[in-house]
Design an enzyme around this catalytic site. Structure first.
Site: not given
Ligand code: GLU
Length: 490
Positions: A246-250
């Site tokens: 997800s966006k949390r991972h970049g």
């Protein structure tokens, strides 16, 4: 009879950007089609009018084009086939595999809440399937809104998945699902099956988040009297922490990587390894090699891990693989964006620039790395990396002496050629009492020329800088060193 030509599709919903997971799915469909002489089709699933945008559709086209995943035939827009979806729903009603449901959303929500309060899972109780024919006719005549629900038959539904082998679902766990809403628009499972039949899809390859839809879709194929395609459910993509990417991972959009200076061939190669292994520890592949090696036997069940470091590494591998002459077109825009040179300037010195790329790319992982390293060959004054200064210019007065001597030697060279430079600088090292430790001249000189402690070979650097720029750099370094020493010379 020869086997039918494989027809596969990528069917994204245009509700955002092209996600790396979607790109991976598109790639596997494309690889299969290219490998087995089939067709790769693109279907935009834009039935959710509220969430679908033209901008996302464009982002999907651009992402696929950038990756080089060309599709065959015209793009299919799911929303253009509402008539057929409705006709298929009507066929289900006509052949008795579906029924009209007059329950309203509010009623269903209330029954769901009641079931949950009793700690039971809610499943539609088929009450509308028990209405008499007359009652149904009366309600329809009264203009009462209805959905069309598919009646789940008894038994089990199973298929041989190309990734997971046999998958089986007991039908009793599946509720009579809606295929057409009250407004006459289709639900995902009906639209997909109707379109896949119309597009004569032979292999449905998609993320395994769709596994629970597949038994419903298989039942619809059967109810519509259509032949089943083969199914392959690809593993999800996780971040390094094992959670769904997800966006949390970049960055998760394909276009982000495009802008981060990743080469499309490297991105494709990296994506290909997310859920597929060609075996024999092979990792770096050209497009042609990937097509050659692709096989569903190498598809994996376990989630794939998205490791950005590996993507960078892969990019470095591809930069080395691609001839610098071909890299120019990818790197020029980044050079312009960094303000180092214009496209026209680079074109005017193309041969020189290609030679520079040859030197820089082997030490670079991304296009941005190349641009960063290219700075010293373009800018006037350069900055000195503090670590390089601390290490190579510790003795300022001594360094200034070495650089001044090197400057003299270089200024006097009859020709600006690596062999001559090497001979002269090694002779200088001897004269200065360094013996064969010519690095004691080369290292401080490298910092003077590039500002950095690491660079391509010193003679290549001198050659590409050109004599006047190289001498000016040494002069700048001498100015810097002498100003800092507080000696009489400053
Ligand atoms: N539109 C669906 C999605 O984006 C894909 C459906 C399918 O491949 O069957 O997840």
């Amino acid at each position: 009879m020869s086997a039918p030509i494989p027809r596969l599709r990528f069917a994204p919903s245009p509700t955002g950007y092209l996600h790396v997971g979607g790109a991976r799915t598109a790639l596997f469909n494309w690889l299969y089609a290219r490998k087995f002489g089939g067709q790769f089709l693109l279907r935009i699933e834009d039935t959710d009018r509220a969430r679908s945008t033209e901008e996302s559709t464009r982002a999907i086209f651009e992402g696929l084009e950038w990756l080089g995943l060309a599709w065959d035939e015209d793009v299919v827009y799911q929303g253009a086939s509402f008539e057929r979806h409705r006709a298929d729903a009507q066929r289900l009603l006509d052949n008795g595999t579906a029924y009209r449901c007059f329950c309203t959303q509010a009623e269903l929500a209330e029954r769901r809440a009641e079931a949950e309060a009793r700690n039971e899972s809610f499943k539609y109780d088929r009450r509308c399937d028990r209405l008499s024919t007359d009652e149904v006719a009366r309600r329809v005549a009264d203009g009462m809104p209805f959905t069309i629900r598919f009646r789940i038959p008894e038994g089990t539904t199973s298929w041989i998945d190309l990734v997971h082998d046999e998958i089986e679902f007991p039908n009793k766990d599946i509720e009579d699902f809606i295929v057409l809403r009250t407004d006459g628009t289709p639900i995902y499972n009906l639209a997909v099956v109707s379109d896949d039949i119309a597009m004569r899809i032979t292999l449905v390859m998609r993320g395994d988040d769709h596994i629970s839809n597949t038994p419903k879709q298989i039942m619809l194929y059967r109810a519509l009297g259509a032949e089943l395609p083969t199914f392959a459910h690809l593993p999800m993509i996780h971040g390094l922490d094992g959670k769904k990417l997800s966006k949390r991972h970049g960055a998760t959009a394909v276009s982000d990587y495009q802008h981060l200076g990743i080469l499309p061939s490297a991105m494709v190669n990296f994506l290909a390894l997310l859920g597929w292994s060609p075996g024999n520890d092979i990792e770096v592949m050209t497009q042609a090699q990937m097509i050659e090696l692709f096989d569903t036997a190498g598809l994996q069940k376990k989630a794939a891990i998205f490791d950005p470091k590996k993507l960078e590494w892969m990019n470095g591998q591809h930069m080395s693989l691609i001839p610098s002459d071909e890299l120019v077109a990818r790197i020029v825009p980044a050079m312009e964006a960094a303000g180092l040179a214009t496209a026209a300037e680079l074109e005017a010195r193309r041969e020189w620039f290609v030679a520079l790329l040859d030197l820089l790319k082997v030490r670079a992982r991304t296009i941005d790395d190349v641009v960063r390293q290219a700075g010293p060959y373009f800018r006037g004054p350069i900055d000195y990396d503090p670590d390089a200064v601390a290490k190579q210019w510790k003795d300022r007065a001594g360094t200034a002496e070495i650089l001044a001597a090197a400057r003299d030697v270089l200024a006097q060279l009859a020709s600006w050629e690596p062999a001559a430079m090497e001979q002269a600088l090694r002779a200088l090292a001897e004269r200065m009492g360094f013996g064969d430790k010519a690095g004691r001249v080369f290292q401080p000189l490298r910092v003077a020329l590039t500002g950095l402690a690491a660079s391509p070979g010193i003679f290549d650097v001198l050659l590409l800088l050109g004599r006047s720029r190289a001498l000016a750099r040494i002069d700048d370094a001498l100015g810097y060193l002498r100003a800092g020493t507080g000696s009489a010379a400053s």
